[in-house]
Design a protein around this motif. Structure first.
Motif: not given
Length: 220
Positions: A31, A34, A48-49, A51, A55, A59, A78, A80
């Motif tokens: 990711r 995040e 989160g973040g 990918t 998003t 966690c 979701n 980022h």
């Protein structure tokens, strides 16, 4: 979008005594953007973040002694480019963020994580959507939210304060200069300092439209 971006799961640890970097293992989820929030002498929450699939709500907790990660409960939203802070209560506050690339939806939604129960609880939303802004907890356990971005090209106006018992956001004296991506620091006398930042302009590679500020200000 994230289609042409390569994320990484690598973790590195810097030792100031030897001025060197070493491998810290791998995240469970590859990711970017995040939030990594330090809780105690060994625990870091990664939340989160963005990918390769977009998003994420996923966690994990990183143990800096064993260099290993384990999954925890997922966020409700979701996101980022969000903001996180470890509260004096031992819980984790996550606020704002966005859900994608240039056409993102920007969030005011907030959640609190209870590490004992391993649960996320949605709390009242901020009065203003924000990404890459500031969260700061003062000794009286109120939390400042200020700055950040609220659209692809503009900074979030105003400032607000969170009371944590019960959770309630209240508008306060706004920043003199709305901006995002500023430097920020809690001063020893519980004043909060913000320096510089970006007033407007896109996140893109073309910086011709970016306007920045040398303004420094502090909140009492």
């Amino acid at each position: 979008t994230s289609a042409n971006v390569a994320q990484t799961d690598l973790i590195e640890i810097y030792d100031p005594a030897t001025r060197s970097w070493s491998s810290g293992g791998h995240l469970l989820i590859t990711r970017q953007n995040e939030a990594a929030t330090y809780i105690n002498d060994s625990t870091i929450y990664v939340v989160g973040g963005l990918t390769s699939d977009g998003t994420t709500t996923e966690c994990e907790v990183y143990n800096s002694i064993t260099n290993t990660c384990r999954p925890i409960a997922s966020l409700h939203q979701n996101r980022h480019d969000h903001m996180t802070i470890s509260l004096a209560s031992g819980n984790l506050l996550v606020a704002g963020g966005r859900d994608g690339g240039a056409g993102s939806q920007y969030f005011s939604e907030c959640e609190v994580y209870d590490p004992v129960a391993d649960t996320w609880t949605i709390i009242p939303s901020m009065q203003q959507a924000r990404t890459v802004g500031v969260l700061a907890e003062f000794p009286d356990r109120t939390v400042l939210a200020a700055g950040g971005r609220n659209t692809p090209t503009s900074s979030a106006p105003g400032s607000e304060l969170l009371e944590t018992s019960p959770f309630t956001w209240t508008s306060i004296n706004p920043m003199l200069q709305s901006c995002c991506l500023s430097g920020h620091l809690m001063l020893p006398d519980a004043r909060y300092l913000m320096t510089g930042g970006q007033i407007s302009g896109s996140y893109g590679n073309d910086i011709a439209d970016v306007i920045t500020t040398p303004t420094c200000e502090w909140y009492d």
